[in-house]
Write an enzyme that holds these catalytic residues in place. Structure first.
Site, PDB file in Angstrom:
ATOM      1  N   HIS A  27       0.831  -1.208   0.000  1.00  0.00           N
ATOM      2  CA  HIS A  27       0.000   0.000   0.000  1.00  0.00           C
ATOM      3  C   HIS A  27       0.871   1.266   0.000  1.00  0.00           C
ATOM      4  CE1 HIS A  27      -3.941  -2.061   1.080  1.00  0.00           C
ATOM      5  NE2 HIS A  27      -3.039  -3.027   1.097  1.00  0.00           N
TER       6      HIS A  27
ATOM      7  N   ASP B 237      -5.669   5.734   2.180  1.00  0.00           N
ATOM      8  CA  ASP B 237      -5.923   4.340   1.817  1.00  0.00           C
ATOM      9  C   ASP B 237      -7.336   3.955   2.258  1.00  0.00           C
ATOM     10  OD1 ASP B 237      -3.952   1.721   1.224  1.00  0.00           O
ATOM     11  OD2 ASP B 237      -5.846   1.273   2.226  1.00  0.00           O
TER      12      ASP B 237
ATOM     13  N   GLN C 235      12.382  -5.966  -7.171  1.00  0.00           N
ATOM     14  CA  GLN C 235      11.462  -6.647  -8.097  1.00  0.00           C
ATOM     15  C   GLN C 235      11.324  -5.969  -9.464  1.00  0.00           C
ATOM     16  OE1 GLN C 235       8.334  -8.968  -6.590  1.00  0.00           O
ATOM     17  NE2 GLN C 235       6.742  -7.868  -7.707  1.00  0.00           N
TER      18      GLN C 235
ATOM     19  N   HIS D 162       2.289 -14.306  -6.704  1.00  0.00           N
ATOM     20  CA  HIS D 162       1.117 -14.513  -5.841  1.00  0.00           C
ATOM     21  C   HIS D 162      -0.039 -13.612  -6.265  1.00  0.00           C
ATOM     22  CE1 HIS D 162       2.403 -10.709  -4.266  1.00  0.00           C
ATOM     23  NE2 HIS D 162       1.611 -10.749  -3.225  1.00  0.00           N
TER      24      HIS D 162
ATOM     25  N   TRP E  56      -1.734  -7.011  -6.133  1.00  0.00           N
ATOM     26  CA  TRP E  56      -2.105  -6.087  -7.216  1.00  0.00           C
ATOM     27  C   TRP E  56      -0.882  -5.349  -7.766  1.00  0.00           C
ATOM     28  CZ3 TRP E  56      -4.910  -5.959 -11.071  1.00  0.00           C
ATOM     29  CH2 TRP E  56      -5.197  -4.794 -11.771  1.00  0.00           C
ATOM     30  N   ASN E  57       0.078  -5.018  -6.884  1.00  0.00           N
ATOM     31  CA  ASN E  57       1.278  -4.338  -7.397  1.00  0.00           C
ATOM     32  C   ASN E  57       2.100  -5.265  -8.270  1.00  0.00           C
ATOM     33  OD1 ASN E  57       1.188  -1.662  -5.904  1.00  0.00           O
ATOM     34  ND2 ASN E  57       0.932  -3.148  -4.256  1.00  0.00           N
TER      35      ASN E  57
ATOM     36  N   GLU F 245       3.033  -4.678 -12.078  1.00  0.00           N
ATOM     37  CA  GLU F 245       4.443  -4.633 -12.487  1.00  0.00           C
ATOM     38  C   GLU F 245       4.679  -5.618 -13.636  1.00  0.00           C
ATOM     39  OE1 GLU F 245       5.604  -3.218  -7.992  1.00  0.00           O
ATOM     40  OE2 GLU F 245       6.040  -5.263  -8.562  1.00  0.00           O
TER      41      GLU F 245
ATOM     42  N   ASP G 134      -7.880 -10.671  -2.638  1.00  0.00           N
ATOM     43  CA  ASP G 134      -7.961 -10.060  -3.968  1.00  0.00           C
ATOM     44  C   ASP G 134      -7.063 -10.737  -4.985  1.00  0.00           C
ATOM     45  OD1 ASP G 134      -5.741  -8.886  -2.456  1.00  0.00           O
ATOM     46  OD2 ASP G 134      -5.452  -7.620  -4.212  1.00  0.00           O
ATOM     47  N   GLN G 135      -6.098 -11.560  -4.510  1.00  0.00           N
ATOM     48  CA  GLN G 135      -5.158 -12.179  -5.454  1.00  0.00           C
ATOM     49  C   GLN G 135      -5.854 -13.152  -6.401  1.00  0.00           C
ATOM     50  OE1 GLN G 135      -2.374 -13.795  -2.662  1.00  0.00           O
ATOM     51  NE2 GLN G 135      -1.897 -11.789  -1.809  1.00  0.00           N
TER      52      GLN G 135
HETATM   53  N1  UDP Z   1       8.385  -6.274  -3.502  1.00  0.00           N
HETATM   54  C1  UDP Z   1       9.711  -6.133  -3.836  1.00  0.00           C
HETATM   55  N2  UDP Z   1      10.587  -7.092  -3.458  1.00  0.00           N
HETATM   56  C2  UDP Z   1      10.220  -8.198  -2.777  1.00  0.00           C
HETATM   57  C3  UDP Z   1       8.860  -8.358  -2.444  1.00  0.00           C
HETATM   58  C4  UDP Z   1       7.977  -7.383  -2.836  1.00  0.00           C
HETATM   59  O1  UDP Z   1      10.091  -5.133  -4.462  1.00  0.00           O
HETATM   60  O2  UDP Z   1      11.081  -9.033  -2.482  1.00  0.00           O
HETATM   61  C5  UDP Z   1       7.424  -5.217  -3.883  1.00  0.00           C
HETATM   62  C6  UDP Z   1       6.695  -5.558  -5.152  1.00  0.00           C
HETATM   63  O3  UDP Z   1       7.414  -5.092  -6.271  1.00  0.00           O
HETATM   64  C7  UDP Z   1       5.360  -4.850  -4.943  1.00  0.00           C
HETATM   65  C8  UDP Z   1       5.169  -4.851  -3.449  1.00  0.00           C
HETATM   66  O4  UDP Z   1       6.430  -5.107  -2.878  1.00  0.00           O
HETATM   67  O5  UDP Z   1       5.462  -3.517  -5.395  1.00  0.00           O
HETATM   68  C9  UDP Z   1       4.215  -5.930  -2.958  1.00  0.00           C
HETATM   69  O6  UDP Z   1       2.909  -5.592  -3.272  1.00  0.00           O
HETATM   70  P1  UDP Z   1       1.890  -6.649  -3.856  1.00  0.00           P
HETATM   71  O7  UDP Z   1       0.587  -5.947  -4.014  1.00  0.00           O
HETATM   72  O8  UDP Z   1       2.441  -7.277  -5.065  1.00  0.00           O
HETATM   73  O9  UDP Z   1       1.791  -7.779  -2.779  1.00  0.00           O
HETATM   74  P2  UDP Z   1       1.657  -7.811  -1.180  1.00  0.00           P
HETATM   75  O10 UDP Z   1       3.034  -7.824  -0.661  1.00  0.00           O
HETATM   76  O11 UDP Z   1       0.880  -6.599  -0.764  1.00  0.00           O
HETATM   77  O12 UDP Z   1       0.942  -9.093  -0.946  1.00  0.00           O
END
Ligand code: UDP
Length: 527
Positions: free
Chosen positions: A19, A126, A357, A372, A375-376, A380, A396-397
């Site tokens: 977030h 948020d 990432q 997984h 949403w980010n 990406e 939401d996944q």
């Molecule tokens: N992320 C990263 N490196 C990692 C794990 C996560 O940069 O080793 C970043 C990823 O690029 C994304 C965010 O953390 O921007 C995770 O958000 P996402 O919505 O994908 O998943 P959440 O962690 O909230 O389940």
């Protein structure tokens, strides 16, 4: 004539990586249009994201963190636990306390806002921070709600609630249903369509989140009309709210063209980004699989062992962000004592913790992402044209998986059916065997007609996503429209406050009388 820097936006993300990262992106995008932007968070979260904000400041953008205390000790939480991923391993009862601690940020937030010489144009908060609503209400500041999951997910949850589907399947988490009145056919069950706060124990928080959304001055989504237009529009109509799609924020040119911004995103990586880039440079183009389950989701040691065997058997080069290795001794034993890392050392790079990432996904050697479906992560993958092997773990996944596979046509399913918490205990969290992993990796990375079509489609969608963020793009225009709208609204609120202070000055109850006038006058802004 007022200058753009007189406009001040305050952003209040949820204290979770998934977030804060997109909210900091929004801060950069807003600041690039002229306004000053303050991101309110706690010290640990600010420290993690400091590199991105420092980079933005070096580039001349007026972005800052405002650090407010997080009352860990007051609620019996371990000191320094200020973000959801840090709750891993703590007992479930702690989650409730964690959310109670978040709600307690309201008082310091109000103090901070009252102490400002001028009221900000608006707060962008948020959707999981409904405690900001009474603060904005008391101070007469416009408030926009930002949803960090997809519009697909928000609309599905809304339709399921509005049509009473959740009530009808109250006692059966696995009863299948189709989402009613939805733009596409979407089938699932309560376990795979669970909204945020739709869990026992947080009923009050859920009601507050719905109320805070209903009273918001508008909604923001981190998505584009090209990716999710029909869902964004459906949600705007369903809620009767001004709604802007301002993403994917990770596809902005300031991110795409800035190696440091990509490498420092969200946290300091547990491996040098330069080392990863050199490792990827040494691999053939479009050959590498990247594996990550985001910042929170963890596999059980047994499921992780199946995944490891499947990846090994696939024969593909890979990078695996394997954060479980930090806290799970069984996972370390698999990697070290049982020799996994040594066996794959010529073609596998393990990152034991946080990986850069976006640096990885944007490298031309990477051509598949086992994700997984956070949403980010989804955005990406989409923004950098990388096809996905989908492995949702919660909430939401599962919707992101449907969007990637069924709607956008850029994903292959791993075979996960439900969140692991619903599996019988004897399954030990295993839903996908090593053989199934091997098969799915081969299908997703393969060069057959389906694989090639998927890759082509992924590249087309990536080009569209980036174009949306460019000056003539839909997300760029939505952000422009949002800035104009809230600037006008804040002027209107200011006039209303002036009128009411003249009518009944003694009832204002303001600590700072200067606050009664909002001198934000946007006559010129570089949008
Ligand atoms: N992320 C990263 N490196 C990692 C794990 C996560 O940069 O080793 C970043 C990823 O690029 C994304 C965010 O953390 O921007 C995770 O958000 P996402 O919505 O994908 O998943 P959440 O962690 O909230 O389940």
């Amino acid at each position: 004539m007022a200058m753009p820097e007189e406009l001040h936006f305050v952003l209040v993300p949820l204290v979770a990586q998934g977030h804060i990262i997109p909210m900091v992106d929004v801060a950069r995008l807003l600041a690039a249009r002229g306004p000053r932007v303050s991101v309110v968070t706690t010290p640990v979260n600010a420290a993690r994201n400091r590199a991105t904000v420092d980079g933005a400041r070096r580039a001349g953008l007026a972005v800052e963190f405002v650090e407010l205390p997080f009352p860990c000790a007051q609620l019996g939480l371990p000191e320094g636990v200020e973000a959801i991923d840090q709750m891993a391993g703590l007992e479930p009862a702690m989650y409730l306390r964690f959310f109670q601690a978040i709600w307690k940020i309201a008082d310091p937030l109000e103090e901070y806002l009252r102490a400002l010489p001028r009221r900000p144009v608006c707060l962008v908060v948020d959707a999981c921070n409904p405690w900001t609503a009474p603060v904005c209400e008391r101070l007469g500041i416009p408030r926009l709600v930002m949803h960090c999951p997809s519009a697909y997910f928000q609309l599905a949850v809304h339709r399921l609630s509005a049509h009473g589907v959740y009530d009808r399947v109250r006692d059966d988490e696995m009863a299948p249903f189709e989402v009613p009145e939805f733009p596409v056919r979407a089938v699932g069950n309560k376990a795979t369509f669970r909204g945020f706060f739709q869990y026992p124990g947080v009923e009050k928080e859920y009601r507050e989140a719905l109320d805070a959304e209903a009273t918001a001055d508008g909604l923001l989504f981190n998505t584009s009309r090209g990716i999710e237009g029909v869902f964004v529009d459906g949600y705007a109509v369903a809620l009767g709210k001004r709604t802007w799609a301002v993403g994917p924020t990770c596809a902005s040119s300031s991110m795409v063209n800035d190696a440091d911004a990509k490498a420092g995103r969200g946290n300091r990586a547990d491996v040098d980004a330069g080392h990863i880039v050199s490792w990827l440079d040494a691999r053939p183009p479009a050959s590498v699989l990247y594996v990550s389950f985001g910042s929170i989701s963890q596999l059980t040691a047994k499921q992780l062992a199946e995944l490891a065997r499947g990846i090994e058997a696939s024969g593909r080069p890979f990078v695996w962000a394997i954060k479980e290795a930090k806290g799970d001794a069984a996972v370390r034993a698999l990697l070290d004592d049982e020799g996994f890392e040594a066996r794959v050392k010529d073609r596998g790079l393990l990152v034991r913790g946080w990986a850069p990432q976006v640096t990885i996904l944007s490298h031309p050697a990477v051509s598949g992402f086992l994700t997984h479906c956070g949403w980010n992560a989804t955005l990406e993958a989409v923004s950098y044209g990388v096809p996905t092997l989908t492995w949702p773990t919660v909430a939401d996944q599962f919707c992101s998986e449907q969007l990637l596979v069924d709607v956008l046509g850029v994903g292959v399913r791993s075979g996960v059916k439900i969140p692991a918490m619903y599996l019988p205990k004897e399954a030990e969290g295993v839903q996908v065997t090593s053989r199934e992993v091997e098969k799915a990796v081969a299908e997703m990375m393969g060069d057959g007609p389906e694989g090639s079509a998927r890759r082509l489609r992924a590249n087309e969608i990536a080009a569209e996503a980036r174009a949306a963020m460019e000056e003539s793009g839909s997300s760029h225009s939505d952000l422009t429209d949002m800035i104009r709208y809230v600037t006008d609204l804040s002027k209107q609120r200011s006039r209303e406050r002036d009128a009411s202070s003249m009518a009944r000055p003694s009832e204002l109850g303001e600590k700072n009388q200067q606050d009664a006038v909002l001198p934000v006058q946007m006559t010129q802004v570089s949008i």
